[in-house]
Enzyme design. Sequence first.
Site, short mmCIF file in Angstrom:
data_model
loop_
_atom_site.label_atom_id
_atom_site.label_comp_id
_atom_site.label_asym_id
_atom_site.label_seq_id
_atom_site.Cartn_x
_atom_site.Cartn_y
_atom_site.Cartn_z
N SER A 259 0.81 -1.62 -0.15
CA SER A 259 -0.36 -0.27 -0.07
C SER A 259 0.83 1.26 0.15
CB SER A 259 -1.30 0.10 0.99
OG SER A 259 -0.55 0.39 2.24
N LYS A 260 -0.13 2.48 -0.05
CA LYS A 260 0.79 3.90 -0.48
C LYS A 260 1.73 3.63 0.95
CE LYS A 260 -1.73 6.00 -3.22
NZ LYS A 260 -2.82 5.97 -2.76
N ARG A 261 1.68 3.38 2.19
CA ARG A 261 2.64 3.53 2.82
C ARG A 261 4.20 3.23 2.91
NH1 ARG A 261 2.66 -0.26 7.25
NH2 ARG A 261 1.00 -1.77 6.17
N GLY A 263 5.37 3.30 0.28
CA GLY A 263 5.89 3.79 -1.12
C GLY A 263 4.74 3.97 -2.26
#
Length: 497
Positions: A259-261, A263
């Site tokens: 997921s976004k966290r 990267g």
Amino acid sequence: MSPTGNEPGSPRVRFAPSPTGNLHLGSARTALFNWLVARGGGGSMILRLEDTDKERSSAEFERDIIGSLHWMGIDWDEGPDVGGSHGPYRQSERMGIYREHAERLLEDGKAYRCYCTQEELGARKEAAVKAGRAWRYDRRCLGLDEAERERLEAAATPWTVRFRVPEGKVTVEDMLRGAVVVDASEIDDFIILRSDGSAGFHLAVVVDDITMEITHIMRGDDHLTNAARHVLLFEALGAETPRFLHHSLLMGPDGSKLSKRHGSTSVSDYREQGYLPEALTNYLALLSWSPGDDREIFSLGELVGEFSIRGVSASKAIFDFDKLNWLDRQHIKRLSDSELTDRVLPFLERSGKSELLELPREKLELAVESVRNGMEKLTDAVGPTDIFTRSAGDVDQKSMAELKKSDVLDEALEICAGALRAEASADREAAERIVSVLREAAREKGWGAKKVLWPFRLAVTGLTVGPDLAYLIMFWGPDGCADRIEATRRTLEVANE
RNA sequence: GGCGCAUUCGUCUAGCCAGGUUCAGGACGCCGCCCUCUCAAGGCGGUAACACGGGUUCAAAUCCCGUAUGCGCUACCA
């Protein structure tokens, strides 16, 4: 000729993303696997947009998905943008087809209307969970008597259509995992038509796969349990069940879903960061797939030839940024100087490097070539090539300090200038000749080569870091370099006053 | 909670289906050495794994069972 227009037995596969976000790396991997099977088996690739969730779907995401797939080199034979004989290819445009199929199931007694409201359902579920029971829809509306039903209809109570799950075992034959058997009693009478008349995910998918004559369904592991529902639906609709392959999911470095966290997660992010599409597809393929030997570097075309579902692993895949970077480097190495320059150009333009862009093509290519072994991705050419637009005599602090450290600076620079002025040509041979002359001169003085070469770099570029000396000579020419050394000398004089 | 899937170096994997040729091979990363005007690149070497417990067998990473852990599904999301 088969009704699909393909050779008999050739696969018809589909990639069916929902346009609720930019193309995610995980989805890109699914698309790649499907495409590889289609192209490797002489079959067809179909792009279908699962946009039944109107709230979250958008045309912008649709454009991103199509653009990103194109960028990766993935194409399709049928889809919303190219049409085809099995369209339309957006689920939002196929609601009539779903309703017809739901109607059929209703008539056959394989589905039924449910008048329960979401609130009632929620309450009953909560009660069941509290009592420690597994909640499954209690089939209250299946047992409705005629009077009750008429009363609900008369009151215009909203209803959904539920699939009546038959009894027994359901088997999903998965090409990767073998026979996965689930007891039908584990499966809820799931909703196939929502109260607004739109189709639920399961109905839409199965009806599409039937009507689009899909032969192989390849998608993420998260659909393995759903596949049991789908098998039931295929059977209820009297259709042959396609072959399934549920590949592992893409995880982040910490083992949770990527997921976004962790990267960047969308293909367009990587595109903007200057990754090569062939490196991304190579890496995505390598996650959960192996040719069976030690080879790792493949172009898209090579993958088509090598890929086989036999080499696909069933276990989870953790995204490793380091390996992607390494692969990108490998693919950069495969590019010629000219190709690499073409690829770098857009990034130079985007960064507004007008001085570099005004350079003759030959010089620009030379500049790119000189920094290429330091490149991991295309954007890495942007900063280092700035060295070629520095004005003569501009010496940064570190270089100034380094120059002053030399105890034989004047003599060394004299040697450099002399060797430079003695050579007229700026070709590779001449440049290398100059460097060896410099080495020889240092040796004759009883010095290490550094005594001469280090001041040469500092004086010519004004920087401590940069490409090999031969490139500097080729770029500015021997005379040009001598002039730059002269300019640096003047800067030093001023600094000493 | 129920059901399903997965489990070889930190990571991706080869080997597993057809048990012995493997005190487990490759790659990334990391560490060291060499090369070297700088930064790199490159070359060479090193580090590190069969989740655990039972079986079956002369022999198990490979076959069977169980346990643990991770992930997924269990929505009028897809």
